[in-house]
Design a protein around this motif. Structure first.
Motif, PDB file in Angstrom:
ATOM      1  N   GLN A  88       0.731  -1.198  -0.107  1.00 27.89           N
ATOM      2  CA  GLN A  88      -0.005  -0.026   0.127  1.00 27.89           C
ATOM      3  C   GLN A  88       0.949   1.410   0.009  1.00 27.89           C
ATOM      4  O   GLN A  88       0.306   2.427  -0.065  1.00 27.89           O
ATOM      5  N   ASP A  89       2.110   1.162   0.228  1.00 31.73           N
ATOM      6  CA  ASP A  89       3.012   2.225   0.092  1.00 31.73           C
ATOM      7  C   ASP A  89       3.245   2.798  -1.205  1.00 31.73           C
ATOM      8  O   ASP A  89       3.618   1.830  -2.176  1.00 31.73           O
ATOM      9  N   ARG A  90       3.003   4.114  -1.712  1.00 31.67           N
ATOM     10  CA  ARG A  90       3.406   4.774  -3.000  1.00 31.67           C
ATOM     11  C   ARG A  90       4.882   4.436  -3.230  1.00 31.67           C
ATOM     12  O   ARG A  90       4.983   4.521  -4.219  1.00 31.67           O
ATOM     13  N   GLU A  91       5.715   4.641  -2.059  1.00 27.12           N
ATOM     14  CA  GLU A  91       7.037   4.795  -2.551  1.00 27.12           C
ATOM     15  C   GLU A  91       7.585   3.418  -3.128  1.00 27.12           C
ATOM     16  O   GLU A  91       8.310   3.366  -3.831  1.00 27.12           O
ATOM     17  N   PHE A  92       7.039   2.097  -2.695  1.00 28.60           N
ATOM     18  CA  PHE A  92       7.280   0.993  -3.155  1.00 28.60           C
ATOM     19  C   PHE A  92       6.984   0.811  -4.570  1.00 28.60           C
ATOM     20  O   PHE A  92       7.754   0.410  -5.538  1.00 28.60           O
ATOM     21  N   TRP A  93       5.802   1.527  -4.814  1.00 30.12           N
ATOM     22  CA  TRP A  93       5.403   1.416  -6.520  1.00 30.12           C
ATOM     23  C   TRP A  93       6.320   2.109  -7.293  1.00 30.12           C
ATOM     24  O   TRP A  93       6.483   1.996  -8.476  1.00 30.12           O
ATOM     25  N   MET A  94       6.748   3.239  -6.682  1.00 30.04           N
ATOM     26  CA  MET A  94       7.586   4.080  -7.605  1.00 30.04           C
ATOM     27  C   MET A  94       8.889   3.479  -7.601  1.00 30.04           C
ATOM     28  O   MET A  94       9.393   3.549  -8.916  1.00 30.04           O
ATOM     29  N   SER A  95       9.403   3.054  -6.703  1.00 30.54           N
ATOM     30  CA  SER A  95      10.589   2.254  -6.746  1.00 30.54           C
ATOM     31  C   SER A  95      10.549   0.852  -7.861  1.00 30.54           C
ATOM     32  O   SER A  95      11.460   0.619  -8.464  1.00 30.54           O
ATOM     33  N   LEU A  96       9.474   0.236  -7.840  1.00 33.33           N
ATOM     34  CA  LEU A  96       9.188  -0.673  -8.596  1.00 33.33           C
ATOM     35  C   LEU A  96       9.097  -0.281 -10.033  1.00 33.33           C
ATOM     36  O   LEU A  96       9.778  -0.765 -11.048  1.00 33.33           O
TER      37      LEU A  96
END
Length: 334
Positions: A88-96
């Protein structure tokens, strides 16, 4: 000798066969050696792998379900809360997104350039050993040194590339601000290090191709380009698939280049070049949340496994496509 005498002297099939003499201790030891020696030869690898590979994977899985405290070396069971937070973390999806972008910008040009360099080194050129060792030199250079040099090369104000653009009256590029330019810069560092390494692997496969195939293709009138696409590429396909798989695994785990791209090492002010491994590092050693870091590691592991299975499926399809014409030809001959 009459037939009756031969019949009397011949052993009857109903008579019990002679018992074999029991094996000596040396014979038993020799048989045991033949059966166990292959396992003993490969045992050191599996022991080392179990200690430094399998155990950390299992231990990380255990930590990912806990709120882990590194000081006390224990944690509180939280279930799937760490995985839910990461997903649910937006930072994770940006890093992906950044990871896949850098992976595509690095792996695809890298494999094309490595195949071309290997084809050139496979030619009858002078000083072959010098050129082959030369393409491997970037791989020997420390990743930190490569990142520092290229980060200055792609500097926003005083970088060499922006200086050239300014001399030609072109606008400067914000290499450390914009998303795509930063990905191109990091992908360039990755390509600089790994292109020569992959080129030597492909070169070894090209040298194993029988030269009779090239001579036969040349006699049939095939040019250099046709020989490359019709002879070289099909013959090195297994090695090429191996290089693609290893490049995929390495591209999804890229860490050194984005970490050293600026002085802060956090993936940019807006996380514009933060990869999954850098996000994992920041979550574990900056925020000291090792449970979430372990969950990120396992999510990345599952992504890599999924890509490995995808590569395996594509490989099987290629092999099936090559085998189908051969079966058809055999049927026509019959």
């Amino acid at each position: 000798m009459t037939t009756t005498q031969q019949q009397t002297e011949a052993p009857s099939p109903r008579e019990p066969q002679r018992r074999r003499a029991p094996l000596t201790w040396r014979q038993r030891l020799g048989r045991l050696d033949v059966k166990l020696s292959p396992y003993l030869y490969i045992a050191p690898f599996w022991i080392v792998f179990a200690i430094v590979g399998l155990f950390p994977i299992v231990y990380t899985a255990v930590i990912s379900f806990q709120d882990w405290d590194l000081v006390r070396n224990q944690g509180t069971l939280t279930g799937f809360d760490n995985f839910a937070f990461v997903l649910q973390d937006r930072e994770f999806w940006m890093s992906l997104r950044n990871t896949f972008s850098i992976f595509l910008l690095s792996s695809v040009p890298q494999l094309i350039a490595a195949t071309f360099i290997a084809a050139m080194l496979d030619k009858n050129i002078r000083a072959k050993t010098f050129w082959r060792m030369g393409v491997l030199l970037p791989y020997v250079v420390a990743p930190v040194a490569v990142a520092l040099i290229f980060s200055n090369l792609f500097g926003d104000k005083y970088g060499l590339i922006n200086t050239w653009l300014n001399d030609f009256g072109l606008p400067k590029i914000a290499w450390h601000v914009d998303v795509i330019p930063s990905h191109i810069a990091i992908a360039t560092m990755v390509n600089f290090r790994w292109t020569g390494y992959n080129a030597l692997i492909l070169l070894a496969a090209m040298q194993a191709i029988p030269r009779d195939l090239y001579e036969a293709a040349a006699i049939d009138g095939a040019g250099a380009a046709r020989r490359f696409f019709s002879v070289t590429l099909p013959q090195i396909r297994p090695t090429l698939i191996f290089v693609i798989i290893t490049s995929t695994i390495g591209g999804l785990q890229v860490f050194d280049e984005p970490r050293m791209y600026d002085t802060r090492g956090n993936g940019g002010s807006n996380h514009q070049w933060e990869t999954v491994t850098l996000y994992l590092y920041n979550e574990g050693w900056v925020n000291f949340n090792f449970g979430r870091a372990a969950a990120i590691a396992w999510i990345l592991f599952l992504i890599i496994v999924a890509f490995g299975l995808l590569n395996f499926a594509i490989t099987r399809r290629f092999i099936a496509g090559d085998a189908a014409p051969k079966k058809a030809k055999k049927k026509v001959k019959k």
